[in-house]
Structures are given as structure tokens and as C-alpha cells.
Scaffold this motif. Sequence first.
Motif, PDB file in Angstrom:
ATOM      1  N   GLY A   2       2.820  -0.987   6.628  1.00  0.00           N
ATOM      2  CA  GLY A   2       3.372  -1.929   7.599  1.00  0.00           C
ATOM      3  C   GLY A   2       4.819  -1.648   7.907  1.00  0.00           C
ATOM      4  N   ARG A   3       5.550  -2.710   8.115  1.00  0.00           N
ATOM      5  CA  ARG A   3       6.957  -2.602   8.486  1.00  0.00           C
ATOM      6  C   ARG A   3       7.802  -3.407   7.512  1.00  0.00           C
ATOM      7  NH1 ARG A   3       6.929  -4.076  14.735  1.00  0.00           N
ATOM      8  NH2 ARG A   3       9.132  -3.610  14.490  1.00  0.00           N
ATOM      9  N   ILE A  61       5.972  -6.307   5.468  1.00  0.00           N
ATOM     10  CA  ILE A  61       4.972  -7.114   6.145  1.00  0.00           C
ATOM     11  C   ILE A  61       3.795  -6.185   6.439  1.00  0.00           C
ATOM     12  CG2 ILE A  61       4.453  -8.577   8.134  1.00  0.00           C
ATOM     13  CD1 ILE A  61       6.648  -9.676   6.204  1.00  0.00           C
ATOM     14  N   ALA A  62       2.673  -6.443   5.766  1.00  0.00           N
ATOM     15  CA  ALA A  62       1.512  -5.560   5.900  1.00  0.00           C
ATOM     16  C   ALA A  62       0.266  -6.271   5.404  1.00  0.00           C
ATOM     17  CB  ALA A  62       1.720  -4.281   5.100  1.00  0.00           C
ATOM     18  N   ARG A  77       0.817  -1.221   0.000  1.00  0.00           N
ATOM     19  CA  ARG A  77       0.000   0.000   0.000  1.00  0.00           C
ATOM     20  C   ARG A  77       0.849   1.268   0.000  1.00  0.00           C
ATOM     21  NH1 ARG A  77      -2.277   4.210  -0.118  1.00  0.00           N
ATOM     22  NH2 ARG A  77      -4.200   4.832   0.877  1.00  0.00           N
ATOM     23  N   GLY A  78       1.975   1.242   0.689  1.00  0.00           N
ATOM     24  CA  GLY A  78       2.820   2.425   0.796  1.00  0.00           C
ATOM     25  C   GLY A  78       3.579   2.742  -0.483  1.00  0.00           C
ATOM     26  N   TYR A  79       4.074   1.714  -1.162  1.00  0.00           N
ATOM     27  CA  TYR A  79       4.823   1.860  -2.417  1.00  0.00           C
ATOM     28  C   TYR A  79       4.333   0.752  -3.332  1.00  0.00           C
ATOM     29  CZ  TYR A  79       7.713   4.455   0.850  1.00  0.00           C
ATOM     30  OH  TYR A  79       8.148   5.326   1.816  1.00  0.00           O
ATOM     31  N   HIS A  80       3.475   1.083  -4.250  1.00  0.00           N
ATOM     32  CA  HIS A  80       2.737   0.090  -5.029  1.00  0.00           C
ATOM     33  C   HIS A  80       3.625  -0.864  -5.803  1.00  0.00           C
ATOM     34  CE1 HIS A  80      -0.649   3.305  -4.988  1.00  0.00           C
ATOM     35  NE2 HIS A  80      -0.344   2.872  -3.794  1.00  0.00           N
ATOM     36  N   GLU A  82      11.474  -0.532  11.413  1.00  0.00           N
ATOM     37  CA  GLU A  82      10.601   0.486  12.016  1.00  0.00           C
ATOM     38  C   GLU A  82       9.323   0.652  11.213  1.00  0.00           C
ATOM     39  OE1 GLU A  82      11.194   2.076  14.944  1.00  0.00           O
ATOM     40  OE2 GLU A  82      12.892   0.688  15.081  1.00  0.00           O
ATOM     41  N   ASP A  83       8.276   1.137  11.901  1.00  0.00           N
ATOM     42  CA  ASP A  83       6.996   1.392  11.250  1.00  0.00           C
ATOM     43  C   ASP A  83       7.189   2.337  10.082  1.00  0.00           C
ATOM     44  OD1 ASP A  83       5.714  -0.151  13.111  1.00  0.00           O
ATOM     45  OD2 ASP A  83       4.979   1.530  14.294  1.00  0.00           O
ATOM     46  N   ASP A  84       6.342   2.156   9.069  1.00  0.00           N
ATOM     47  CA  ASP A  84       6.375   3.014   7.881  1.00  0.00           C
ATOM     48  C   ASP A  84       5.735   4.352   8.187  1.00  0.00           C
ATOM     49  OD1 ASP A  84       6.733   3.778   5.222  1.00  0.00           O
ATOM     50  OD2 ASP A  84       4.779   3.002   4.645  1.00  0.00           O
TER      51      ASP A  84
END
Length: 105
Positions: free
Chosen positions: A87-88, A80-81, A29-32, A103-105
Motif C-alpha cells: 500500500g502507501r 495503509i494497505a 505485507r511489504g515489511y512484516h 507514494e505507492d510502495d
Amino acid sequence: MTLAEMIKALKRLDPRIPVYKLANPHSYRGYHEQLAFEIDSSLTMEAGILLDICEKLLGSTLHGYKGGVYTIKDSTPVWIAEYGNTGRPLEAIQEDGNIILGEDD
């Protein structure tokens, strides 16, 4: 950790050693263009099975969370998400099959 580093770490393990079950590979989700696995810490699978899954991901394509199609390469970072969440990053897979997260994103 990139997918290539993950594969290398898994190859160092006895293929029968249990590791956390990383399931549902998907676009992060953070970096497709990056890869994410969901985790269920109550389940395990053998390192050899996870290695096979990871090797089959190389060169495959994933649909981005918000569109687009991305090819999974050896340099693709692994997170991992849960699907749809940030996620992380996966930092390491230890010799005993445990995983280390960043660490957390």
C-alpha cells in the motif's frame, strides 16, 4: 509516519472530530515488522477512539504476514494497505481529520 507520530497527531485533534476509519491493524505485507491499517473511506470514527486503538497497539505483538512475531514500537512505520497487499505510507493526519498518504510502495 511512525506510530508515535500518529499518536501525537491524534492528540492534537479534538477527540470528537471524525477521521477516516482505519481498521484491522496487521503486519504490513511489504515489511512484516511494520504496521498497516485497512481503510474504509465511507466510514468515520472519532479521533479519540482511533487514538485509544493506537495507544493500545504500543508494545503489542503482531504475527508477520509470512510468519514471525513482531513487537509494535513507537518507531514502527504505519502503512495503509489491505491485508496481504502492499500500500502507501501514512504521511500525515490533518487538523480536519483527513489523512495524507505517501507514494505507492
